[in-house]
Scaffold this active site. Structure first.
Site, PDB file in Angstrom:
ATOM      1  N   HIS A 160       0.833  -1.221   0.000  1.00 27.36           N
ATOM      2  CA  HIS A 160       0.000   0.000   0.000  1.00 27.36           C
ATOM      3  C   HIS A 160       0.864   1.268   0.000  1.00 27.36           C
ATOM      4  O   HIS A 160       0.426   2.325   0.442  1.00 27.36           O
ATOM      5  CB  HIS A 160      -0.937   0.043   1.218  1.00 27.36           C
ATOM      6  CG  HIS A 160      -1.655  -1.242   1.473  1.00 27.36           C
ATOM      7  ND1 HIS A 160      -2.910  -1.508   0.975  1.00 27.36           N
ATOM      8  CD2 HIS A 160      -1.272  -2.350   2.159  1.00 27.36           C
ATOM      9  CE1 HIS A 160      -3.278  -2.732   1.356  1.00 27.36           C
ATOM     10  NE2 HIS A 160      -2.294  -3.270   2.072  1.00 27.36           N
ATOM     11  N   SER A 281      15.078  22.385 -14.466  1.00 24.22           N
ATOM     12  CA  SER A 281      13.883  23.190 -14.697  1.00 24.22           C
ATOM     13  C   SER A 281      14.320  24.543 -15.210  1.00 24.22           C
ATOM     14  O   SER A 281      15.375  25.057 -14.824  1.00 24.22           O
ATOM     15  CB  SER A 281      13.118  23.339 -13.389  1.00 24.22           C
ATOM     16  OG  SER A 281      12.298  24.490 -13.439  1.00 24.22           O
ATOM     17  N   LYS A 287      15.958  21.932  -9.230  1.00 21.94           N
ATOM     18  CA  LYS A 287      15.299  20.717  -9.724  1.00 21.94           C
ATOM     19  C   LYS A 287      16.235  19.775 -10.472  1.00 21.94           C
ATOM     20  O   LYS A 287      17.098  20.191 -11.237  1.00 21.94           O
ATOM     21  CB  LYS A 287      14.145  21.098 -10.674  1.00 21.94           C
ATOM     22  CG  LYS A 287      12.914  21.621  -9.968  1.00 21.94           C
ATOM     23  CD  LYS A 287      12.313  20.555  -9.081  1.00 21.94           C
ATOM     24  CE  LYS A 287      10.823  20.429  -9.179  1.00 21.94           C
ATOM     25  NZ  LYS A 287      10.178  20.313 -10.418  1.00 21.94           N
ATOM     26  N   GLU A 294       9.721   9.303 -16.232  1.00 23.44           N
ATOM     27  CA  GLU A 294       8.318   9.709 -16.435  1.00 23.44           C
ATOM     28  C   GLU A 294       7.833   9.333 -17.832  1.00 23.44           C
ATOM     29  O   GLU A 294       6.719   8.834 -18.009  1.00 23.44           O
ATOM     30  CB  GLU A 294       8.173  11.216 -16.220  1.00 23.44           C
ATOM     31  CG  GLU A 294       8.439  11.645 -14.785  1.00 23.44           C
ATOM     32  CD  GLU A 294       8.632  13.155 -14.692  1.00 23.44           C
ATOM     33  OE1 GLU A 294       7.637  13.861 -14.575  1.00 23.44           O
ATOM     34  OE2 GLU A 294       9.787  13.612 -14.770  1.00 23.44           O
TER      35      GLU A 294
END
Ligand code: ARG
Length: 461
Positions: A160, A281, A287, A294
């Site tokens: 979970h 970024s 970043k 992704e």
């Protein structure tokens, strides 16, 4: 709206197709990717026709030479693919006619574009499987090396996405090795089933010419010719199996990609991707984004879509060939390209990521991850039924929570207040290292198991 009638089937036609007809019908834009398979299959067919005395040796020779020349033109980029000739089969044949003259017209004896395209496409999918198998093996090798390095590295195991029990990072990576091994098995199975040659099935019913289908099958490294001409020209289950195996592989890659996304957050901080696989970024200087992970996660959507697309194309088609089936190629090409890219990106990221062992270990110890070890100790040392041990452990966890410390930081007296039989010996099982070391059941996370699993996986390949 009309232009000249087709040189291939123009006998029955006066006018040419409308512009829209041509646009919807034409496939050369994508099926040119079948050129090598198309020429190889034509060469095998031609050799067979000559052996069987269906065409003369002289014509066969000139056809073979012409096909070699067409292949060279295509490979050197000199070939001009033309919409006028619709698809790869007619582009090649038309050019062959230009090069060698009327003998070219004999190549299509006892053959139809229906058995031709089924053969070409099978050959293409077979090549695609072989390439993917090489890539899967390479990624497996990367994972095995990293799993070996991290056989003892402790991290939290989750259910979970809540801290469950400590596991080793090597064991976690080996889970993906298992998945990839089955993925490779699925592709290999699909390859076995597809390896029957449709050539000679002609349009749908076979042919009256005395073909030697065993010969063409062998020439093209198929195991045997297909047994039913209707089936051979009208099924695409080989492409569906390729896409199904591909979709499952893509889902596996997507799950690992998702884990990389999580692990590289400052909150987890388990893994740092190399500069080669991170992006910055344009506005936030701090970043380091895991874009490749992704995108690998996202691209599973395409491959799943490709499988769905072809299932839907096929589901309502009566036997035998329908033109719908021309739409079988783009989803397969897209899936193959996508899987190639995703496997390369995933292998690249995993090969040079940095693992933060301290962060992993700290997280492994948080969340009372060794509570099950405490319950198991109560069963093993105090002969308590597991259900009761679960209950006692729950009370001890609650106590630790109240005191704001981990289980291993509780005083013995505090534990004894809950269960008098507990002794100093219990602390031996409460550290994360001891927890993973004790999981020696077959398939369990113990470092010794991970080393054995890596060894076994290396030997199996
Ligand atoms: N371009 C066609 C395809 O990919 C070749 C087969 C055409 N056959 C036909 N009967 N029109 O499906």
């Amino acid at each position: 709206m009309t232009s000249k009638a087709s040189s291939i089937w123009g006998g029955r036609f006066q006018g040419g197709p409308s512009a829209v007809m041509e646009k919807i019908n034409v496939s050369i834009g994508f099926d040119q990717r079948l050129y090598a398979q198309d020429i190889a299959a034509s060469k095998a067919h031609c050799a067979m026709l000559a052996r069987q005395g269906i065409i003369t040796a002289t014509d066969a020779q000139s056809i073979q030479g012409g096909l070699d020349a067409v292949l060279k033109e295509i490979e050197s980029g000199r070939f001009e693919f033309k919409n006028d000739y619709e698809d790869i089969h007619m582009n090649v044949e038309t050019r062959l006619t230009e090069l060698i003259g009327p003998a070219a017209g004999r190549l299509h004896t006892a053959r139809s574009r229906n058995d031709q395209v089924a053969t070409d496409f099978k050959l293409w999918v077979r090549d695609a499987i072989d390439k993917l198998l090489v890539q899967i093996a390479a990624f497996r090798t990367v994972l095995l090396a990293r799993a070996q390095d991290h056989a003892e590295t402790v991290m939290p195991g989750f259910t979970h996405l809540q801290t469950a029990q400590p596991v080793t990072f090597g064991h976690h990576l080996m889970a993906y090795v298992e998945m990839l091994t089955r993925d490779a098995g699925r592709f290999a199975d699909a390859r076995k089933r597809l390896n029957e040659c449709p050539l000679g099935s002609a349009a749908l019913a076979g042919t009256s010419f005395p073909l030697d289908r065993q010969f063409t099958a062998k020439e093209l490294s198929f195991d045997r010719p297909t047994a039913n001409s209707l089936d051979a020209v009208s099924d695409r289950d080989f492409a569906l199996e390729f896409l199904a195996a591909g979709a499952i592989l893509a889902v596996h890659m997507s799950r690992l990609a998702e884990e990389l996304v999580l692990w590289t957050t400052p909150q987890f901080g388990f893994v740092r991707l190399s500069d080669a696989f991170s992006t910055g970024s344009s506005i936030m200087p701090q970043k380091r984004n895991p874009d490749a992970a992704e995108l690998s996660r996202a691209k599973a959507g395409r491959v799943i879509g490709d499988l769905t697309t072809l299932l839907i194309v096929m589901k309502g088609l009566p036997l035998a060939y329908s033109k719908d089936m021309q739409d079988d190629k783009e989803p397969v090409f897209e899936a193959a390209d996508t899987l190639e890219l995703v496997l390369a990106a995933m292998a690249g990221m995993v090969a040079d990521m940095t693992v933060n062992k301290e962060r992993m270990k700290a997280a492994a110890g948080a969340g009372f991850a060794t509570a099950t070890d405490l319950a198991d100790w109560l069963v093993q040392h105090l002969n308590m039924p597991f259900r009761q041990a679960h209950h006692v452990t729950g009370r001890i966890v609650k106590l630790a929570e109240e005191k704001g410390c981990g289980l291993d930081a509780l005083a013995l007296a505090d534990m004894q207040a809950v269960e008098a039989g507990i002794t100093q010996d219990v602390f031996g099982v409460l550290t994360v290292e001891r927890s993973v070391e004790s999981r020696t059941s077959f398939g369990g996370t113990a470092p010794a198991n991970v080393r054995k699993a890596v060894q076994a996986a290396k030997e199996a390949k």
